[in-house]
Every structure is written in C-alpha cells, then in structure tokens.
Design a protein around this motif. Sequence first.
Motif, PDB file in Angstrom:
ATOM      1  N   GLY A   1       0.811  -1.116   0.593  1.00  0.00           N
ATOM      2  CA  GLY A   1      -0.140  -0.045  -0.141  1.00  0.00           C
ATOM      3  C   GLY A   1       0.847   1.300   0.091  1.00  0.00           C
ATOM      4  O   GLY A   1       0.836   1.742  -1.364  1.00  0.00           O
ATOM      5  N   LEU A   2       1.514   1.330   0.883  1.00  0.00           N
ATOM      6  CA  LEU A   2       2.868   2.502   0.686  1.00  0.00           C
ATOM      7  C   LEU A   2       3.517   2.163  -0.608  1.00  0.00           C
ATOM      8  O   LEU A   2       3.612   4.224  -1.477  1.00  0.00           O
ATOM      9  CB  LEU A   2       4.063   2.319   2.336  1.00  0.00           C
ATOM     10  N   LYS A   3       4.094   1.037  -0.841  1.00  0.00           N
ATOM     11  CA  LYS A   3       4.368   1.188  -2.512  1.00  0.00           C
ATOM     12  C   LYS A   3       3.608   1.508  -3.607  1.00  0.00           C
ATOM     13  O   LYS A   3       4.101   2.806  -4.273  1.00  0.00           O
ATOM     14  CB  LYS A   3       5.372   0.390  -2.976  1.00  0.00           C
ATOM     15  N   MET A   4       2.146   1.464  -3.153  1.00  0.00           N
ATOM     16  CA  MET A   4       1.336   2.170  -3.633  1.00  0.00           C
ATOM     17  C   MET A   4       1.585   3.476  -3.897  1.00  0.00           C
ATOM     18  O   MET A   4       1.150   4.831  -4.990  1.00  0.00           O
ATOM     19  CB  MET A   4       0.020   1.955  -4.124  1.00  0.00           C
ATOM     20  N   LYS A   5       1.536   4.266  -2.791  1.00  0.00           N
ATOM     21  CA  LYS A   5       1.012   5.417  -2.420  1.00  0.00           C
ATOM     22  C   LYS A   5       2.999   6.525  -2.785  1.00  0.00           C
ATOM     23  O   LYS A   5       2.447   7.377  -2.285  1.00  0.00           O
ATOM     24  CB  LYS A   5       0.837   5.883  -1.055  1.00  0.00           C
TER      25      LYS A   5
ATOM     26  N   ARG B   1       4.909   5.807  -1.283  1.00  0.00           N
ATOM     27  CA  ARG B   1       5.765   6.615   0.541  1.00  0.00           C
ATOM     28  C   ARG B   1       6.805   5.381   0.901  1.00  0.00           C
ATOM     29  O   ARG B   1       7.385   5.889   2.285  1.00  0.00           O
ATOM     30  CB  ARG B   1       4.525   6.932   1.090  1.00  0.00           C
ATOM     31  N   LEU B   2       6.691   4.633  -0.406  1.00  0.00           N
ATOM     32  CA  LEU B   2       8.422   3.501   0.004  1.00  0.00           C
ATOM     33  C   LEU B   2       8.775   3.801  -1.078  1.00  0.00           C
ATOM     34  O   LEU B   2       8.369   3.602  -2.468  1.00  0.00           O
ATOM     35  CB  LEU B   2       7.342   2.548   0.201  1.00  0.00           C
ATOM     36  N   ARG B   3      10.046   3.831  -0.934  1.00  0.00           N
ATOM     37  CA  ARG B   3      11.689   3.485  -2.162  1.00  0.00           C
ATOM     38  C   ARG B   3      11.230   2.340  -2.836  1.00  0.00           C
ATOM     39  O   ARG B   3      11.139   1.282  -2.011  1.00  0.00           O
ATOM     40  CB  ARG B   3      12.459   3.935  -1.661  1.00  0.00           C
TER      41      ARG B   3
ATOM     42  N   VAL C   1      28.160  -4.936  -2.744  1.00  0.00           N
ATOM     43  CA  VAL C   1      27.320  -4.439  -1.923  1.00  0.00           C
ATOM     44  C   VAL C   1      25.981  -4.657  -2.797  1.00  0.00           C
ATOM     45  O   VAL C   1      25.549  -3.934  -3.459  1.00  0.00           O
ATOM     46  CB  VAL C   1      28.335  -2.968  -1.439  1.00  0.00           C
ATOM     47  N   LYS C   2      24.395  -5.101  -1.867  1.00  0.00           N
ATOM     48  CA  LYS C   2      23.803  -5.487  -1.861  1.00  0.00           C
ATOM     49  C   LYS C   2      23.241  -4.460  -1.077  1.00  0.00           C
ATOM     50  O   LYS C   2      22.913  -3.833  -0.267  1.00  0.00           O
ATOM     51  CB  LYS C   2      23.320  -6.581  -1.184  1.00  0.00           C
ATOM     52  N   PRO C   3      22.649  -3.198  -2.177  1.00  0.00           N
ATOM     53  CA  PRO C   3      21.616  -2.401  -2.014  1.00  0.00           C
ATOM     54  C   PRO C   3      20.560  -3.385  -0.688  1.00  0.00           C
ATOM     55  O   PRO C   3      20.581  -4.327  -1.282  1.00  0.00           O
ATOM     56  CB  PRO C   3      20.926  -1.817  -2.876  1.00  0.00           C
ATOM     57  N   MET C   4      20.464  -3.193   0.020  1.00  0.00           N
ATOM     58  CA  MET C   4      19.338  -2.693   1.102  1.00  0.00           C
ATOM     59  C   MET C   4      17.861  -3.023   0.892  1.00  0.00           C
ATOM     60  O   MET C   4      17.386  -3.210   1.343  1.00  0.00           O
ATOM     61  CB  MET C   4      19.377  -1.719   2.619  1.00  0.00           C
ATOM     62  N   LEU C   5      17.323  -1.262   0.387  1.00  0.00           N
ATOM     63  CA  LEU C   5      16.131  -1.523  -0.144  1.00  0.00           C
ATOM     64  C   LEU C   5      15.331  -0.522  -0.725  1.00  0.00           C
ATOM     65  O   LEU C   5      15.892   0.096  -1.634  1.00  0.00           O
ATOM     66  CB  LEU C   5      15.187  -1.106   1.219  1.00  0.00           C
TER      67      LEU C   5
END
Length: 161
Positions: free
Chosen positions: A136-140, A142-144, A157-161
Amino acid sequence: MTKILHPVAGAVALVTIATFWLSTALSELFASDASVTMIKTAIPWGFLLLVPALAATGGSGFSLAKGRRAGLIGAKIKRMPFIAGNGIVVLIPSALFLASKAKAAEFDTAFYTVQTLELVAGATNIILLGLNMRDGLKMKGRLRPRQRDRSNSAMGVKPML
Ligand code: HEM
C-alpha cells in the motif's frame, strides 16, 4: 473518508495481532502461569477490535481498488483470503480453546500444541498484513522501490531497500 479509514484500519489490525503475538510469546517465556492466564483470557476480547478492523481494511481496500486487479493491488487481494482463513479457521478457535484451558489451569500437551499452532498462524498473518501495508505504501509512493541496479552493487554490496 475511505482513503483514511483503509490504512488506519489496516494498522489497527496489524498492531492488534502483533500485540497478541508478543504478549503471548513473552508471557510464555518469562511470566507466571497467572499472567499467562490473564493474557489468554484477554485475547478473545481483542477480537472485538481485530475482526471489525480486518473487515474494514478489506472492504475499504476493495472499494479503493475500483475493480483493478493487476500488480500490487492483485497481490494484496490474493493475500486477504489467507489472512481471513487463518483467522477464522485457526486463530479464533485456538484463542477460545486456550482461554478455556488457561482458566482451568490445564497447561498440558494439548495447550502447548494449540499454542504453537496459534503462534505460527499469528506470525503468518503478521507477515501477510505487513506485506499488504508495504505494498500500500509503495502504491502511494511513500516507500522507495527496491533498487537492484545501483552502482555499488558492482562492488558486491547489496543495496538495502
Ligand atoms: C483486500 C485487501 C486490500 C486491498 C484491495 C487494498 C487496496 C489498496 C489500494 C487500492 C490502495 C491505494 C489507495 C489510494 O489510491 O488512495 C491501498 C493503500 C494502502 N493500503 Fe491497502 N489494500 C488491502 C489491504 C491492506 C492491508 C491489510 C493493509 C495494512 C495492514 C493495507 C495498507 C495500506 C496502506 C498503508 C496504504 C497506503 C495509504 C496511504 O499512504 O495513503 N492495505 N490499498
């Protein structure tokens, strides 16, 4: 109104079920039988909050989806029958059984078997509700979104998110 109700009801459902889970796990690990009994008898009352919160989340979610079924909305919709089924088939009957066993001070094999099942089903619902919240936050926006191709991945190095 629905736009506000939906995330609030979802958050209430998630926090309620996480509270049941944590209070159960912590009391089983560290507290007396009297505290376990208190928590086990309180949890069924918590369903008076959890069940309407889940119904409101699902109902408002479907209304916000306006018939769309693709992508993240589709993923969220697919999780809901598991969340509801887990609640109706495992969590509610287990909580009622555990409350009556605890009241009778019967902490026997049946109690701990059902307690384990309840903790597993509860953890599953926490994860599924958490994934719905994240989507839901991704759809809006509000999350990277996950960034797989950032330059530092070339350095192993693996990106965290
Ligand atoms: C059948 C299940 C669900 C459907 C169909 C659904 C659908 C949607 C839709 C369409 C949106 C976008 C709303 C808009 O455009 O304003 C949304 C946002 C959101 N949803 Fe859900 N959802 C469902 C379940 C859940 C659950 C269980 C949670 C939380 C535990 C949740 C948390 C959120 C959040 C936090 C947002 C973002 C709200 C905002 O930032 O304004 N959803 N959902």
